[in-house]
Structure formats: structure tokens, C-alpha cells
Scaffold this active site. Structure first.
Site, mmCIF file in Angstrom:
data_model
loop_
_atom_site.group_PDB
_atom_site.id
_atom_site.type_symbol
_atom_site.label_atom_id
_atom_site.label_comp_id
_atom_site.label_asym_id
_atom_site.label_seq_id
_atom_site.Cartn_x
_atom_site.Cartn_y
_atom_site.Cartn_z
ATOM 1 N N GLU A 1 -4.085 8.067 -7.907
ATOM 2 C CA GLU A 1 -4.375 8.732 -6.640
ATOM 3 C C GLU A 1 -3.218 8.452 -5.692
ATOM 4 O O GLU A 1 -3.220 7.493 -4.933
ATOM 5 C CB GLU A 1 -5.686 8.231 -6.008
ATOM 6 N N ASP B 1 -7.150 3.874 -7.202
ATOM 7 C CA ASP B 1 -7.209 4.244 -5.791
ATOM 8 C C ASP B 1 -6.006 3.718 -5.011
ATOM 9 O O ASP B 1 -5.595 2.567 -5.171
ATOM 10 C CB ASP B 1 -8.497 3.655 -5.180
HETATM 11 C C1 GLC Z 1 -4.846 8.336 0.750
HETATM 12 C C2 GLC Z 1 -3.701 9.153 1.336
HETATM 13 C C3 GLC Z 1 -3.910 9.545 2.737
HETATM 14 C C4 GLC Z 1 -5.337 9.991 2.847
HETATM 15 C C5 GLC Z 1 -6.181 8.778 2.673
HETATM 16 C C6 GLC Z 1 -7.639 8.940 2.926
HETATM 17 O O1 GLC Z 1 -4.526 7.062 0.432
HETATM 18 O O2 GLC Z 1 -2.455 8.599 1.114
HETATM 19 O O3 GLC Z 1 -3.038 10.562 3.099
HETATM 20 O O4 GLC Z 1 -5.563 10.590 4.062
HETATM 21 O O5 GLC Z 1 -6.062 8.360 1.382
HETATM 22 O O6 GLC Z 1 -8.096 10.218 3.010
HETATM 23 C C1 GLC Z 2 -8.540 6.726 -1.167
HETATM 24 C C2 GLC Z 2 -9.882 7.392 -1.104
HETATM 25 C C3 GLC Z 2 -10.303 7.485 0.313
HETATM 26 C C4 GLC Z 2 -10.349 6.104 0.889
HETATM 27 C C5 GLC Z 2 -9.032 5.363 0.664
HETATM 28 C C6 GLC Z 2 -9.177 3.900 0.916
HETATM 29 O O1 GLC Z 2 -7.547 7.449 -0.578
HETATM 30 O O2 GLC Z 2 -9.825 8.645 -1.719
HETATM 31 O O3 GLC Z 2 -11.546 8.134 0.426
HETATM 32 O O4 GLC Z 2 -10.591 6.200 2.257
HETATM 33 O O5 GLC Z 2 -8.603 5.461 -0.649
HETATM 34 O O6 GLC Z 2 -9.843 3.267 -0.154
#
Ligand code: GLC
Ligand code: GLC
Length: 636
Positions: A327, A285
Site C-alpha cells: 500500500e 499498510d
Molecule cells: C496513505 C497515503 C495517504 C493517504 C493515507 C490515508 O498512507 O500515503 O496519502 O491519505 O494513507 O488515507
Molecule cells: C493506510 C490505510 C488508512 C490508514 C493509514 C494508517 O493508509 O489505508 O486507512 O488511515 O494507513 O494506518
């Protein structure tokens, strides 16, 4: 091989490691570990030196001992899986791979309920199941579980860690790999480490980024972008005692300080613990954010990669078949930097995802075709995870330079896309909801389910065809397709989050409905939307499983000479002969043609795999609105 003896005197380390060997550990098991150590220790050592200089050798030795212990703890069936995957390292490149993702509570109540859904997962053909974060987390708001209070406890409302291990085994027996998040950029403010840090324990204060006043936070914020400006401006929040702590996401998600090697070791321990519960793939993540450096954007810095590689090396030692999925929802140049067998073997493909929606909005395929041509190829031994949408917002992360080559102004175009998908553009079929609309920067992203974004909620006749078209792309470009479970029966936006104060400010919840029971109940009735989508998608899934050309990621562009029709070729082999599948996909809401001249190089007749018929190509191909064709052009 680099000389490790400088930092870890060979005899010393060997003696230390042998001291943790248990009597019951077989020679074969132990020798396998030592053999991996011979290649991974030099790698880990050099990574540690690049990150920490030589100040962390003590921590490194402890880490290797942790790995030796964890390997010995690893259950026999998981070691058998390690061996199986080592013998067939490209197992995840198969055209039979299919991912699904869901929230345990929303989709099935709890882990016991989820086990009861395994027959359905088999019916669908899943081989990969991502359960959204299911760890202990703050009760009121936990960012959908992305604020973890303990990595070793399952949220009691869902079940226990033992239940998870049992589920993992049962999934494995059904050919399904369990995927969970490794949320390693931050913990919740309720994690034991966080509590100790707030209480002033110096050891745990160093686990986070805490500053006595605003001077350093202000300095960092000069170059760092805001991620959740609706929650708090900037990247820091104030503690009750007046100090400031780094919180990239929500105010209750506190960033870990990876400049402290103890943090790396502690988190590696949590990762190995999860691996030994039977998790096959971890979704890494928020990878872009794990290293901070004053004066930079604090995203995707070189050390972020070194840290991931170090985690990768730890896995190779103690849980060798564990795969990482990155991610990184960032600029496409940065996304690919995480993809490597020695770093993350899998990655979300946010560019393809965003450009599928772009093509649906514009009815033109130039950006998507360009992305497939120049940004689809990734290293041997890695794969994209292709998706139509996730639990998060859709961000328009294409490259402005790429767009400019096609005469598209990135900023203006994003503004159009945002307007289109929130139905502020005349004629739009989409019913998305803005996320983190930031009038100051003009930034905005889009939330919603596939069906609502594709027009089903607006009762737009072609919605079913659009949904199938979008999925046909993720099924045929190469990589692991990932379905957001419920989308395969056309679930619509769920606005009930607006009535929940803990969720009302986070529009991503609109796209996270509860298990759509009625839609699932009618999925076998083709007269319903749910049934039409399920049947159409079911056919595509079936054909994909039977089409070996769809394995792996090799893709060759095919220029259709029609701005509305995307084309590409998937070379491979079928029935023992070289073969290629040519894909044509019409993104227009009108019938389109690919001319005879364009198809000249193909044989006179080709097998169209979705319909199962042989089609003459000499006169060109006519495609209905949103029509898709998968032609096998050579081979038997
Ligand atoms: C991610 C992305 C960001 C996104 C967020 C949560 O870390 O970099 O663009 O909006 O997660 O949705
Ligand atoms: C990632 C997840 C998002 C969350 C963020 C912080 O981007 O997909 O849902 O808000 O990380 O953990």
C-alpha cells in the site's frame, strides 16, 4: 552463495535450529524447511547487515528460530496450499482472479455474519476477500481499525481469532483467499508495547520514537510532510509526561522504530502468527513510512525496501505461500519500487485509479493512455491490484513531469480535479467530499463512493454507464481487479458519520456505508439502478473469466486517434491460437468514433466479447457515450 559462517557459524546455527525441531515433525517437513533456509538465510543475513550492520546477529538467530517454530506450527492444510502455490506460482495472474473488500462490521455485523455472505461472494466470483482491519483496537476511535492494540486478538465485537481461522478455511474451500492488513508501521497507543513504553520500560521505549523535548521533532518536521493535519499538525504528539512521540497518522497511532531489530523480530512474529491462521495475502499498510532518517522526507527510503525484503524472506521460510500487497499511495516512481517477487508481489495501482477519475472528469484519456503506456509494465511474477476506489481518499498522485509533457500543469490540474469532485465546478456530476483540505499547502484529497462520485447521487442520467466504464478498465488492463463491496450495486455516500464525534472529522467515512440491503435486494431487477449496475458489471465479470487474454499484465498501447477514446491491446492466446483483445473505451458523454483508418491493422470483422456479436470493423467503430468494446481481433 555468501558465506554465512562469518556471522552465524554454520555449526552453531545448525545445532541451534535442530534444537527446536520437535519429535513429531516429519523428515519431509523438516528437510523442506532446511532447503528453504539454504537460500533464504544468506539473503536475510545480508539484508540484516545492510540495515543493522553486524550488531543484530543475535536477533537474527532468534528470528530464524522463531521461523522454524512457526513452520512446525503451520497447519497441514496450509502447508498443502504452500505446495500447491509453489507448483503454480502464477496462480494470482489468472483472469479468474477477482477481489472484494469490506468492513466486517459494516458489511455483515461480525465474522459469523460474514460466513453467511459466502454464497454471494461465489455468485460474484470472488477469489480474494480483503477484510478491513479486524483486530483489537481502541474503542472510541481506531482509524477504522488501523490502530491495532493486539495483532493476536480479533476485536471481540466481531468474533475471535478462532472464528477468523475457521472463516479463512471456509473461504479457501470456496476458492477465496483471505486478505488482511499487516499494520506494521505503527501500533495503537493501547498496545501492550505502547503502555510499557509510556510507563518508562526502557526495552519498550525503544520500540517507538520518543523524545524528551521538541528539538528532534522540530528537526525531523523540517523535511517530513503532514499526513493528517486535521488531527494534529506535523508528525509528533505530546505524551502526558511532556515527551514527544512520533505519530505519522492519528495521535493514537504511534510509529514503530525499525532501527531497533527487536521491533523487526517482534513484528515478524505477529505476521507469521497471522499467516498460520490461514491468511493468504497480507496488505502491507503504509509501507512508505517505516524508515526515518533525519533530513529526509522519511518516505520510501532505501531501508524501507530492505525491511520489506527481510519480511519477505521470513515468509519464504515459514509461510512460503504468503503474498504481500504493497500500500504505497505515493508518486508513481516510488510505487513501482516496492513491486518485486522478493519484496511485494502485489501492489495497489493508485495511478490508474486516480486517472480513471481524471478521465471521467475531463472526458479525455491522454494521461491514462500515457500511464498505461509507460507505467503499467511491472516485473515478472508480480501483479497490480486495480481498483476504482478504496476505503480511503482519492489522491491525485500522477507525475507532474508526465503531465507537463501533455501540456498539463500538475498543480492547476489537481486544483481543478478537487473542485470537480466536490461539486464546486459548473456542470460537475460528482458528489465527493474534501479530505484533509490543507489551505496552507493547497493539498486536498477526495472521499466518496463510486456511485456518488460518478453522478448517481446527483441523479445524473449517465451515472450507471460511468460506473460500468470505470470498472471495465480495472477488469481489462491486467492484474487483480478489486471491488469495494456495495459499489457493484451502486451504494451512495453515507453522511451519517457527521453525527458521530469520533468520525465527523474524517470524511473518508462518507465512502464507507453499511451493507446496502435495499440495493442488494433489487440487484436482480434491471429497472433499478442497482440492478442495472449489477447486471452490467455481472456481464463484464463473466466475459473476463472467459477471456484468457486478460490473464497476466501484458498490455500494448493502441492509439485511437480520438482524444476521448482510450485504447489498448491485451495479447495472449485463446482456443490454442495466438490472439489479442483490443479494448476501446469512450470517456466522453457524447458518441465517438474510431476511424476505419485507425482500425486498418485489424481484421475486417471481429468478435465483440461483451455483446457476443461479430462486428464489421471496415467502416470504423461508433461508440455510444461511455461505451466500451472488447474486440477479439485474432484467434478463433
Ligand atoms: C496513505 C497515503 C495517504 C493517504 C493515507 C490515508 O498512507 O500515503 O496519502 O491519505 O494513507 O488515507
Ligand atoms: C493506510 C490505510 C488508512 C490508514 C493509514 C494508517 O493508509 O489505508 O486507512 O488511515 O494507513 O494506518
Amino acid at each position: 552463495m555468501p558465506n554465512t559462517s562469518r556471522i552465524l557459524p554454520d555449526d552453531g546455527i545448525r545445532t541451534a535450529i535442530r534444537a527446536v525441531r520437535r519429535n513429531e515433525t516429519s523428515d519431509a517437513d523438516w528437510l523442506a524447511f532446511e532447503a528453504r533456509l539454504a537460500t533464504e538465510l544468506p539473503r536475510l543475513t545480508s539484508l540484516f547487515h545492510s540495515i543493522y550492520g553486524n550488531t543484530a546477529d543475535g536477533e537474527l538467530l532468534q528470528l530464524v528460530l522463531d521461523a522454524a517454530v512457526s513452520w512446525q506450527d503451520r497447519p497441514a492444510d496450509l502447508k498443502a496450499m504452500d505446495a500447491e502455490h509453489a507448483a503454480a506460482p502464477d496462480w494470482f495472474q489468472s483472469n479468474r482472479m477477482l477481489g472484494g473488500v469490506c468492513y466486517v462490521d459494516l458489511y455483515a455485523g461480525n465474522l459469523a455474519g460474514l460466513r453467511e455472505r459466502i454464497p454471494y461472494f461465489r455468485e460474484l466470483g470472488l477469489t480474494y476477500l480483503h477484510l478491513m482491519p479486524l483486530f483489537r483496537a481502541p474503542e472510541e476511535n481506531s482509524d477504522g481499525g488501523y490502530a491495532v492494540s493486539s495483532y493476536r486478538d480479533v476485536n471481540p465485537a466481531l468474533g475471535s481469532m478462532d472464528d477468523l481461522a475457521v472463516l479463512a478455511r471456509e473461504l479457501r474451500e470456496n476458492g477465496i483467499a483471505l486478505v488482511v492488513d499487516f499494520i506494521f508501521n505503527h501500533t495503537s497507543n493501547e498496545h501492550e508495547w505502547a503502555r510499557k513504553a509510556v510507563a518508562g520500560d526502557p526495552e519498550y521505549q525503544d520500540f517507538y520514537w520518543i523524545f524528551p523535548d521538541r528539538s528532534m521533532p522540530d528537526a525531523y518536521e523540517r523535511t517530513v510532510r503532514e499526513i493528517f493535519p486535521d488531527d494534529h499538525p506535523g508528525s509528533f504528539v505530546q505524551l502526558d509526561d511532556g515527551r514527544w512521540i512520533w505519530a505519522t497518522f492519528h495521535s493514537f497511532q504511534w510509529d514503530l522504530n525499525y532501527r531497533n531489530p527487536k521491533v523487526f523480530r517482534a513484528m515478524a512474529g505477529e505476521m507469521l502468527y497471522l499467516a498460520n491462521q490461514g491468511v493468504g495475502i497480507v496488505r502491507m499498510d503504509a509501507v512508505a513510512f517505516i524508515w526515518k532518517q533525519l533530513g529526509t522526507a522519511c518516505e520510501s527510503l532505501p531501508e524501507a525496501h530492505l525491511l520489506l525484503q527481510a519480511f519477505n524472506a521470513v515468509c519464504r521460510l515459514a509461510a512460503p505461500s504468503l503474498l504481500f500487497k504493497s500500500e504505497a499511495i505515493v508518486h508513481p516512481d516510488e510505487v513501482v519500487e516496492y513491486i518485486h517477487p522478493g519484496e511485494c508481489q502485489l501492489s495497489y495501482n493508485p495511478l490508474q485509479m486516480a486517472l480513471i477519475w481524471n478521465s471521467l472528469a475531463t472526458r479525455e484519456v491522454s494521461l491514462l493512455a500515457q500511464a498505461l503506456e509507460r507505467r503499467h509494465a511491472i516485473p515478472e511474477g508480480t501483479a497490480w491490484v486495480n481498483y476504482v476506489r478504496s476505503h480511503d481518499d482519492i489522491g491525485w498522485t500522477f507525475s507532474d513531469e508526465d503531465a507537463a509533457e501533455l501540456g498539463i500543469n500538475g498543480q492547476d490540474h489537481r486544483r481543478f480535479l478537487n473542485a470537480f469532485f466536490v461539486n464546486r465546478f459548473p456542470g460537475s456530476f460528482a458528489r465527493g467530499v474534501p479530505f484533509q483540505d490543507n489551505p496552507r499547502t493547497g493539498d486536498c484529497r477526495i472521499s466518496g463512493t463510486t456511485a456518488s462520485l460518478a453522478g448517481l447521487e446527483a441523479d445524473h442520467g449517465a451515472a450507471v454507464a460511468r460506473i460500468l466504464l470505470a470498472h471495465s478498465i480495472i477488469l481489462s488492463t491486467g492484474g487483480i481487479p478489486l471491488l469495494y463491496l456495495g459499489d457493484e450495486v451502486g451504494q451512495l455516500n453515507d453522511y451519517s458519520y457527521l453525527g458521530d464525534p469520533a468520525k465527523a472529522d474524517d470524511s473518508r467515512w462518507v465512502g464507507r456505508p453499511a451493507y446496502p440491503a435495499d440495493r442488494y435486494a433489487s440487484r436482480k431487477d434491471p429497472a433499478t439502478d442497482a440492478g442495472a449496475i449489477a447486471a452490467g458489471l455481472g456481464r463484464l465479470l463473466e466475459v473476463r473469466r472467459q477471456t484468457p487474454e486478460f490473464a497476466g499484465g501484458k498490455l500494448v498501447p493502441f492509439h485511437t486517434n480520438n482524444p476521448h477514446v482510450l485504447g489498448y491491446q491485451r495479447p495472449g492466446a485463446a482456443d490454442g491460437a495466438d490472439s489479442v483483445v483490443v479494448v476501446l473505451a469512450n470517456f466522453a458523454d457524447t458518441p465517438q468514433e474510431v476511424s476505419a483508418g485507425t482500425l486498418q491493422g485489424l481484421p475486417a470483422g471481429a468478435r465483440e466479447l461483451i455483446s457476443g456479436t461479430t462486428v464489421p470493423l471496415r467502416g470504423g467503430v461508433a461508440l455510444e457515450p461511455y461505451g466500451v468494446r472488447w474486440f477479439r481481433a485474432r484467434g478463433k
